[in-house]
Enzyme design. Sequence first.
Site, PDB file in Angstrom:
ATOM      1  N   ASP A 101       0.751  -1.058   0.097  1.00 18.84           N
ATOM      2  CA  ASP A 101      -0.183   0.084   0.044  1.00 18.84           C
ATOM      3  C   ASP A 101       0.571   1.228   0.041  1.00 18.84           C
ATOM      4  OD1 ASP A 101      -2.330   1.458   0.378  1.00 18.84           O
ATOM      5  OD2 ASP A 101      -3.296  -0.205   1.389  1.00 18.84           O
ATOM      6  N   ASP A 203      -3.051   4.700  -2.408  1.00 17.16           N
ATOM      7  CA  ASP A 203      -4.086   5.040  -1.583  1.00 17.16           C
ATOM      8  C   ASP A 203      -4.642   6.585  -2.313  1.00 17.16           C
ATOM      9  OD1 ASP A 203      -5.512   5.027   0.899  1.00 17.16           O
ATOM     10  OD2 ASP A 203      -4.525   6.761   1.437  1.00 17.16           O
ATOM     11  N   GLU A 266      -6.550   3.609  -5.879  1.00 22.39           N
ATOM     12  CA  GLU A 266      -7.715   3.485  -5.365  1.00 22.39           C
ATOM     13  C   GLU A 266      -8.515   5.148  -5.406  1.00 22.39           C
ATOM     14  OE1 GLU A 266      -9.649   3.961  -0.638  1.00 22.39           O
ATOM     15  OE2 GLU A 266      -7.860   5.033  -1.257  1.00 22.39           O
ATOM     16  N   HIS A 327     -11.111  -2.754   3.558  1.00 22.44           N
ATOM     17  CA  HIS A 327     -11.081  -2.095   4.954  1.00 22.44           C
ATOM     18  C   HIS A 327     -11.806  -0.985   5.091  1.00 22.44           C
ATOM     19  CE1 HIS A 327      -8.431   0.377   2.492  1.00 22.44           C
ATOM     20  NE2 HIS A 327      -7.961   0.922   3.601  1.00 22.44           N
ATOM     21  N   ASP A 328     -12.466  -0.370   4.299  1.00 25.09           N
ATOM     22  CA  ASP A 328     -13.261   0.822   4.408  1.00 25.09           C
ATOM     23  C   ASP A 328     -14.726   0.752   4.402  1.00 25.09           C
ATOM     24  OD1 ASP A 328     -11.020   2.428   4.901  1.00 25.09           O
ATOM     25  OD2 ASP A 328     -10.720   2.937   2.853  1.00 25.09           O
TER      26      ASP A 328
END
Length: 533
Positions: A101, A203, A266, A327-328
């Site tokens: 990430d 990200d 992302e 994860h969000d």
Amino acid sequence: MAQGGENWWRDGIFYQIYPRSFQDSDGDGVGDLTGILRRLPYVKSLGVDAIWLSPIFPSPMADFGYDISDYTGIDPLFGTMADFDALLSAAHEHGLKLILDLVPNHTSDQHPWFVESRSSRDNPKRDWYIWRDGKENGSPPNNWVSEFGGSAWQFDEATGQYYYHAFLAQQPDLNWRNPQVREAIYDVMRFWLEKGVDGFRVDVIWHLIKDTEFRDNPQNPHYVEGRPPHEKILTQYSTDQPEVHEVIAEMRRVTDAYRARVLIGEIYLPLHRLMAYYGNDLTGAQMPFNFALLSTFWSARAIETIIEDYEKALPKGAWPNWVLGNHDRPRVASRVGSEQARVAAMLLLTLRGTPTLYYGDEIGMRQVTIAPEDVRDPFEKNVPGIGVGRDGCRTPMQWDSSPCAGFSGVKPWLSLPEIHVHENVVNLEADAFSILNLYKRLIAFRKQCPPLVSGTYRPIAAQGDLLIYCRESDGEAVTVALNLGAEPVALTTSTIGVCSKILLSTYLDREDERLEGVLDLRGSEGVIIVPPS
């Protein structure tokens, strides 16, 4: 060295691991790299091709690793660089790629770059971050708001200016219009690529460039009360600026200098704006994440429309991808129900494009309700009571029925649901009809079925709760029929081909069933249909 062909990511299946919650090896209640290493045989047994790790770098953990204080280290919470090297080597030995990430939009306020930047207005690194004078009345420079609530501008008493933070005040945004910042991050990328990592998930990539004039963002006329407060403002000037694509092309050139690497972005944007992130002549991100299934109304017609619109919007030669969980966002089994979670698995693994799985979805993990006193997520703490908390989708992996689910020998950093004593890897591996074994069968079939790996997508007209499509490649075809409703349905086999048989049902109990005249689907059942052998 990385393994496989240049475009391995097109044929592969990605598996996201949230390191804090996968496996604790040292008894502190938090997952770590050695724990992931220990569980690699399980990951390999699923049949996936790559693991993507959420951030593992040194961090004060204000946002659990998305506030980085050293881009080229490993946080002691997760282990050492030697532990990382061992994990990377073992992953490659298992035939697994490893994706890191990359968080280039912002650092921790404790990163040495920011410590220097805020030390004085004439520090050489002052322009590495976004500093602005306030308005004449001392208020923030403009109306931009933080995604985590409140103004996105933090006043610094020592230097008398505001700095910009799209997220927490402890996460100041880097100034990506500064060439030195770009080169510093590209050097970070090269550091990890030289180690042999197989690519990056970048990200909030659409945040990197901001408007040069720092104009006020417009109000959102469609804001609904009860939604997160940052949605009151449209991010017209604070995100998705045209110059961001130049940056992404530069990032791509960094990864392209190494063999068989992938750049994933992302991006939470409408479809027509998402497509720009493939870049001119596909020189941007190879996979701008497609999050459409994370928020769509779960109905056959809504999903059919999403697929059609996405396929039509793709630039020529661009490769699609699909995501069911991360994860969000709330767990898929809680969003659509445990029965439809099996249908969702078949959808994800039979659509055209690269699928990404989120750890635990393969065992049907559900969104866990976190007691107010146990909340860890800063988003929930800043904006409580409206359901924005992300802790519930980040709970520890449920390995077995022991008190700490085989994740740890002590109380985990986030609480486990009581149902873990039934819904865990050990139990589900032993159940031939479990969702875990469904995932394994779907992945195994996908890998040996050329139409599912690289074939075309062709919708088949259907009504009501039925979603039907055909995947075709070099004269070979499979048909997927999904019942997104709770009631049984029947359709004539002439709809899907007169001579056919069921290869796989989401219930795992109809293998090789010959279809003659009618296909009966139970509620929440999906099937893969092939010509009889």
